[in-house]
Design a protein around this motif. Structure first.
Motif, PDB file in Angstrom:
ATOM      1  N   UNK A  62       0.867  -1.175   0.000  1.00  0.00           N
ATOM      2  CA  UNK A  62       0.000   0.000   0.000  1.00  0.00           C
ATOM      3  C   UNK A  62       0.903   1.225   0.000  1.00  0.00           C
ATOM      4  N   UNK A  63       0.768   2.040  -1.028  1.00  0.00           N
ATOM      5  CA  UNK A  63       1.497   3.309  -1.053  1.00  0.00           C
ATOM      6  C   UNK A  63       0.772   4.252  -0.098  1.00  0.00           C
ATOM      7  N   UNK A  64       1.520   4.952   0.719  1.00  0.00           N
ATOM      8  CA  UNK A  64       0.916   5.870   1.688  1.00  0.00           C
ATOM      9  C   UNK A  64       1.561   7.251   1.550  1.00  0.00           C
ATOM     10  N   UNK A  65       1.158   7.989   0.496  1.00  0.00           N
ATOM     11  CA  UNK A  65       1.721   9.333   0.314  1.00  0.00           C
ATOM     12  C   UNK A  65       1.250  10.270   1.425  1.00  0.00           C
ATOM     13  N   UNK A  66       2.117  11.203   1.793  1.00  0.00           N
ATOM     14  CA  UNK A  66       1.777  12.157   2.848  1.00  0.00           C
ATOM     15  C   UNK A  66       0.523  12.948   2.484  1.00  0.00           C
ATOM     16  N   UNK A  67      -0.360  13.074   3.444  1.00  0.00           N
ATOM     17  CA  UNK A  67      -1.576  13.875   3.351  1.00  0.00           C
ATOM     18  C   UNK A  67      -2.560  13.392   2.276  1.00  0.00           C
ATOM     19  N   UNK A  68      -2.379  12.176   1.770  1.00  0.00           N
ATOM     20  CA  UNK A  68      -3.292  11.608   0.779  1.00  0.00           C
ATOM     21  C   UNK A  68      -3.793  10.256   1.264  1.00  0.00           C
ATOM     22  N   UNK A  69      -4.840   9.789   0.625  1.00  0.00           N
ATOM     23  CA  UNK A  69      -5.404   8.488   0.976  1.00  0.00           C
ATOM     24  C   UNK A  69      -4.444   7.367   0.579  1.00  0.00           C
ATOM     25  N   UNK A  70      -4.466   6.239   1.304  1.00  0.00           N
ATOM     26  CA  UNK A  70      -3.632   5.092   0.929  1.00  0.00           C
ATOM     27  C   UNK A  70      -3.986   4.579  -0.465  1.00  0.00           C
ATOM     28  N   UNK A  71      -2.983   4.045  -1.158  1.00  0.00           N
ATOM     29  CA  UNK A  71      -3.174   3.505  -2.505  1.00  0.00           C
ATOM     30  C   UNK A  71      -2.800   2.026  -2.482  1.00  0.00           C
ATOM     31  N   UNK A  72      -3.798   1.133  -2.318  1.00  0.00           N
ATOM     32  CA  UNK A  72      -3.503  -0.301  -2.294  1.00  0.00           C
ATOM     33  C   UNK A  72      -3.231  -0.844  -3.699  1.00  0.00           C
ATOM     34  N   UNK A  73      -2.178  -1.653  -3.819  1.00  0.00           N
ATOM     35  CA  UNK A  73      -1.788  -2.232  -5.103  1.00  0.00           C
ATOM     36  C   UNK A  73      -1.932  -3.750  -5.008  1.00  0.00           C
ATOM     37  N   UNK A  74      -2.727  -4.310  -5.922  1.00  0.00           N
ATOM     38  CA  UNK A  74      -2.964  -5.751  -5.952  1.00  0.00           C
ATOM     39  C   UNK A  74      -2.331  -6.336  -7.210  1.00  0.00           C
ATOM     40  N   UNK A  75      -1.905  -7.590  -7.096  1.00  0.00           N
ATOM     41  CA  UNK A  75      -1.260  -8.279  -8.210  1.00  0.00           C
ATOM     42  C   UNK A  75      -2.068  -9.494  -8.628  1.00  0.00           C
ATOM     43  N   UNK A  76      -2.138  -9.696  -9.927  1.00  0.00           N
ATOM     44  CA  UNK A  76      -2.775 -10.863 -10.530  1.00  0.00           C
ATOM     45  C   UNK A  76      -1.930 -12.090 -10.188  1.00  0.00           C
ATOM     46  N   UNK A  77      -2.526 -13.279 -10.127  1.00  0.00           N
ATOM     47  CA  UNK A  77      -1.770 -14.483  -9.779  1.00  0.00           C
ATOM     48  C   UNK A  77      -0.569 -14.768 -10.695  1.00  0.00           C
ATOM     49  N   UNK A  78      -0.611 -14.297 -11.941  1.00  0.00           N
ATOM     50  CA  UNK A  78       0.528 -14.537 -12.832  1.00  0.00           C
ATOM     51  C   UNK A  78       1.721 -13.659 -12.480  1.00  0.00           C
ATOM     52  N   UNK A  79       1.526 -12.668 -11.611  1.00  0.00           N
ATOM     53  CA  UNK A  79       2.611 -11.803 -11.163  1.00  0.00           C
ATOM     54  C   UNK A  79       2.999 -10.719 -12.141  1.00  0.00           C
ATOM     55  N   UNK A  80       2.404 -10.707 -13.324  1.00  0.00           N
ATOM     56  CA  UNK A  80       2.752  -9.732 -14.354  1.00  0.00           C
ATOM     57  C   UNK A  80       1.847  -8.501 -14.332  1.00  0.00           C
ATOM     58  N   UNK A  81       0.584  -8.691 -14.024  1.00  0.00           N
ATOM     59  CA  UNK A  81      -0.368  -7.583 -14.023  1.00  0.00           C
ATOM     60  C   UNK A  81      -0.587  -7.086 -12.605  1.00  0.00           C
ATOM     61  N   UNK A  82      -0.807  -5.777 -12.500  1.00  0.00           N
ATOM     62  CA  UNK A  82      -1.145  -5.183 -11.213  1.00  0.00           C
ATOM     63  C   UNK A  82      -2.203  -4.115 -11.435  1.00  0.00           C
ATOM     64  N   UNK A  83      -2.865  -3.747 -10.349  1.00  0.00           N
ATOM     65  CA  UNK A  83      -3.896  -2.722 -10.417  1.00  0.00           C
ATOM     66  C   UNK A  83      -3.981  -2.014  -9.068  1.00  0.00           C
TER      67      UNK A  83
END
Length: 82
Positions: free
Chosen positions: A43-64
């Motif tokens: 989870x990216x947690x930039x200062x003064x902004x909402x957290x940005x959760x990053x999920x990965x597809x099971x193949x490990x190549x795609x993320x969102x």
């Protein structure tokens, strides 16, 4: 206590920490994605902004990015180093 038990406790604690601060919609979407073997890796947690959760597809190549409304953004505007 075995090494495996200690490791599992640490993994559970880190999973809880990753979910901290996510919206109800993000948590619901994450539960659904996990049924399809997607994984919350960080989870990216930039200062003064909402957290940005990053999920990965099971193949490990795609993320969102899980947006605040629970939708998936497969073009978040940043690259991930591999």
């Amino acid at each position: 206590m075995t090494t495996r038990e200690r490791r599992n406790g640490t993994e559970q604690a880190s999973a809880v920490a990753l979910r901290a601060g996510l919206t109800r919609e993000q948590l619901d979407a994450l539960t659904t994605l996990e049924h399809f073997r997607w994984e919350l890796r960080f989870v990216r947690r930039p200062l003064f902004l909402e957290p940005i959760p990053v999920v990965f597809h099971p193949d490990g190549e795609r993320y969102a990015v899980l947006e605040a409304d629970g939708s998936l953004n497969e073009n978040p505007g940043f690259e991930i180093r591999r």
